[in-house]
Design a protein around this motif. Structure first.
Motif, PDB file in Angstrom:
ATOM      1  N   LEU A   1       0.748  -1.076  -0.011  1.00  0.00           N
ATOM      2  CA  LEU A   1       0.137  -0.068   0.186  1.00  0.00           C
ATOM      3  C   LEU A   1       0.756   1.373  -0.001  1.00  0.00           C
ATOM      4  O   LEU A   1       0.646   2.198  -0.886  1.00  0.00           O
ATOM      5  CB  LEU A   1      -0.819  -0.045   1.030  1.00  0.00           C
ATOM      6  N   LEU A   2       1.959   1.246   0.702  1.00  0.00           N
ATOM      7  CA  LEU A   2       2.773   2.380   0.880  1.00  0.00           C
ATOM      8  C   LEU A   2       3.576   2.720  -0.542  1.00  0.00           C
ATOM      9  O   LEU A   2       3.381   3.749  -0.920  1.00  0.00           O
ATOM     10  CB  LEU A   2       3.823   2.255   2.015  1.00  0.00           C
ATOM     11  N   GLU A   3       4.017   1.602  -0.979  1.00  0.00           N
ATOM     12  CA  GLU A   3       4.667   1.742  -2.247  1.00  0.00           C
ATOM     13  C   GLU A   3       3.710   2.467  -3.457  1.00  0.00           C
ATOM     14  O   GLU A   3       3.923   3.272  -4.028  1.00  0.00           O
ATOM     15  CB  GLU A   3       5.106   0.384  -2.648  1.00  0.00           C
ATOM     16  N   SER A   4       2.543   1.753  -3.410  1.00  0.00           N
ATOM     17  CA  SER A   4       1.685   2.591  -4.527  1.00  0.00           C
ATOM     18  C   SER A   4       1.437   3.996  -3.902  1.00  0.00           C
ATOM     19  O   SER A   4       1.225   4.820  -5.183  1.00  0.00           O
ATOM     20  CB  SER A   4       0.382   1.516  -4.510  1.00  0.00           C
ATOM     21  N   GLN A   5       1.257   4.136  -2.950  1.00  0.00           N
ATOM     22  CA  GLN A   5       1.001   5.692  -2.557  1.00  0.00           C
ATOM     23  C   GLN A   5       2.201   6.522  -2.972  1.00  0.00           C
ATOM     24  O   GLN A   5       1.877   7.619  -3.124  1.00  0.00           O
ATOM     25  CB  GLN A   5       0.557   5.957  -1.211  1.00  0.00           C
ATOM     26  N   ARG A   6       3.457   6.217  -2.804  1.00  0.00           N
ATOM     27  CA  ARG A   6       4.656   6.738  -3.154  1.00  0.00           C
ATOM     28  C   ARG A   6       4.727   7.173  -4.480  1.00  0.00           C
ATOM     29  O   ARG A   6       5.447   8.103  -4.931  1.00  0.00           O
ATOM     30  CB  ARG A   6       5.919   5.921  -2.664  1.00  0.00           C
ATOM     31  N   GLN A   7       3.924   6.424  -5.394  1.00  0.00           N
ATOM     32  CA  GLN A   7       4.016   6.705  -6.938  1.00  0.00           C
ATOM     33  C   GLN A   7       3.095   7.704  -7.067  1.00  0.00           C
ATOM     34  O   GLN A   7       3.304   8.583  -8.242  1.00  0.00           O
ATOM     35  CB  GLN A   7       3.774   5.412  -7.674  1.00  0.00           C
ATOM     36  N   THR A   8       2.122   7.956  -6.152  1.00  0.00           N
ATOM     37  CA  THR A   8       1.054   9.031  -6.522  1.00  0.00           C
ATOM     38  C   THR A   8       1.407  10.340  -5.941  1.00  0.00           C
ATOM     39  O   THR A   8       1.228  11.382  -6.394  1.00  0.00           O
ATOM     40  CB  THR A   8      -0.310   8.345  -6.256  1.00  0.00           C
ATOM     41  N   PHE A   9       2.036  10.286  -4.674  1.00  0.00           N
ATOM     42  CA  PHE A   9       1.910  11.554  -3.831  1.00  0.00           C
ATOM     43  C   PHE A   9       3.563  11.781  -3.244  1.00  0.00           C
ATOM     44  O   PHE A   9       4.299  10.876  -3.466  1.00  0.00           O
ATOM     45  CB  PHE A   9       1.235  11.286  -2.510  1.00  0.00           C
ATOM     46  N   ASP A  10       3.848  13.157  -3.391  1.00  0.00           N
ATOM     47  CA  ASP A  10       5.256  13.456  -2.915  1.00  0.00           C
ATOM     48  C   ASP A  10       5.382  13.339  -1.421  1.00  0.00           C
ATOM     49  O   ASP A  10       6.519  12.994  -1.220  1.00  0.00           O
ATOM     50  CB  ASP A  10       5.308  14.941  -3.308  1.00  0.00           C
ATOM     51  N   TYR A  11       4.449  13.426  -0.592  1.00  0.00           N
ATOM     52  CA  TYR A  11       4.283  13.291   0.620  1.00  0.00           C
ATOM     53  C   TYR A  11       3.308  12.536   1.307  1.00  0.00           C
ATOM     54  O   TYR A  11       2.292  12.767   0.732  1.00  0.00           O
ATOM     55  CB  TYR A  11       4.241  14.566   1.529  1.00  0.00           C
ATOM     56  N   ILE A  12       3.460  11.584   2.002  1.00  0.00           N
ATOM     57  CA  ILE A  12       2.362  10.668   2.842  1.00  0.00           C
ATOM     58  C   ILE A  12       2.775  10.960   4.351  1.00  0.00           C
ATOM     59  O   ILE A  12       3.776  10.703   4.733  1.00  0.00           O
ATOM     60  CB  ILE A  12       2.757   9.397   2.421  1.00  0.00           C
ATOM     61  N   PHE A  13       1.623  11.495   5.063  1.00  0.00           N
ATOM     62  CA  PHE A  13       1.500  11.501   6.419  1.00  0.00           C
ATOM     63  C   PHE A  13       0.812  10.241   7.185  1.00  0.00           C
ATOM     64  O   PHE A  13      -0.296  10.217   6.521  1.00  0.00           O
ATOM     65  CB  PHE A  13       1.069  12.920   6.636  1.00  0.00           C
ATOM     66  N   ILE A  14       1.414   9.579   7.890  1.00  0.00           N
ATOM     67  CA  ILE A  14       1.030   8.511   8.719  1.00  0.00           C
ATOM     68  C   ILE A  14       0.745   8.910  10.267  1.00  0.00           C
ATOM     69  O   ILE A  14       1.806   9.042  10.947  1.00  0.00           O
ATOM     70  CB  ILE A  14       1.522   7.309   8.298  1.00  0.00           C
ATOM     71  N   ASP A  15      -0.282   9.269  10.692  1.00  0.00           N
ATOM     72  CA  ASP A  15      -0.523   9.702  12.236  1.00  0.00           C
ATOM     73  C   ASP A  15      -0.396   8.330  13.068  1.00  0.00           C
ATOM     74  O   ASP A  15      -0.998   7.099  12.405  1.00  0.00           O
ATOM     75  CB  ASP A  15      -1.723  10.166  12.228  1.00  0.00           C
ATOM     76  N   THR A  16       0.501   8.287  13.946  1.00  0.00           N
ATOM     77  CA  THR A  16       0.772   6.926  14.939  1.00  0.00           C
ATOM     78  C   THR A  16       0.478   7.469  16.189  1.00  0.00           C
ATOM     79  O   THR A  16       0.389   8.613  16.631  1.00  0.00           O
ATOM     80  CB  THR A  16       2.273   6.531  14.618  1.00  0.00           C
ATOM     81  N   PRO A  17       0.244   6.375  17.028  1.00  0.00           N
ATOM     82  CA  PRO A  17      -0.192   6.665  18.567  1.00  0.00           C
ATOM     83  C   PRO A  17       1.086   7.224  19.192  1.00  0.00           C
ATOM     84  O   PRO A  17       2.217   7.249  18.380  1.00  0.00           O
ATOM     85  CB  PRO A  17      -0.445   5.389  19.152  1.00  0.00           C
ATOM     86  N   PRO A  18       1.070   7.934  20.285  1.00  0.00           N
ATOM     87  CA  PRO A  18       2.336   8.432  20.769  1.00  0.00           C
ATOM     88  C   PRO A  18       3.455   7.693  20.974  1.00  0.00           C
ATOM     89  O   PRO A  18       3.550   6.382  21.471  1.00  0.00           O
ATOM     90  CB  PRO A  18       1.976   8.715  22.390  1.00  0.00           C
TER      91      PRO A  18
END
Length: 85
Positions: A1-18
């Motif tokens: 999933l992350l690899e396919s999004q890298r091809q589409t977007f310059d930046y990807i933000f993933i929110d994680t718990p603290p």
């Protein structure tokens, strides 16, 4: 999933718990290769923030930014950033 999004977007933000409580941030940073650390001014201890940056770096991820912010009635009042390579 992350690899396919890298091809589409310059930046990807993933929110994680603290990151000081859960290991999710380290796992995501390892997969992403980079991480942005957010720390709340007058709330998050500097030693905790430095520890999180160190833990993320230990995964091989690059800690891109450490932001400190204060929320006021008009939104974010003040911010600063520090890059680390």
């Amino acid at each position: 999933l992350l690899e396919s999004q890298r091809q589409t977007f310059d930046y990807i933000f993933i929110d994680t718990p603290p990151a000081t409580r859960y290991a999710d941030a380290q796992s995501v940073a390892f997969q992403a290769g980079s991480a942005m650390v957010l720390a709340r001014r007058d709330h998050t201890r500097l030693a905790d923030t430095a520890g999180v940056v160190r833990q993320l770096s230990d995964t091989g991820a690059r800690a891109l930014l450490a932001l400190a912010y204060a929320r006021g009635s008009g939104g974010l009042k003040r911010a600063f950033s520090a890059g680390r390579r």
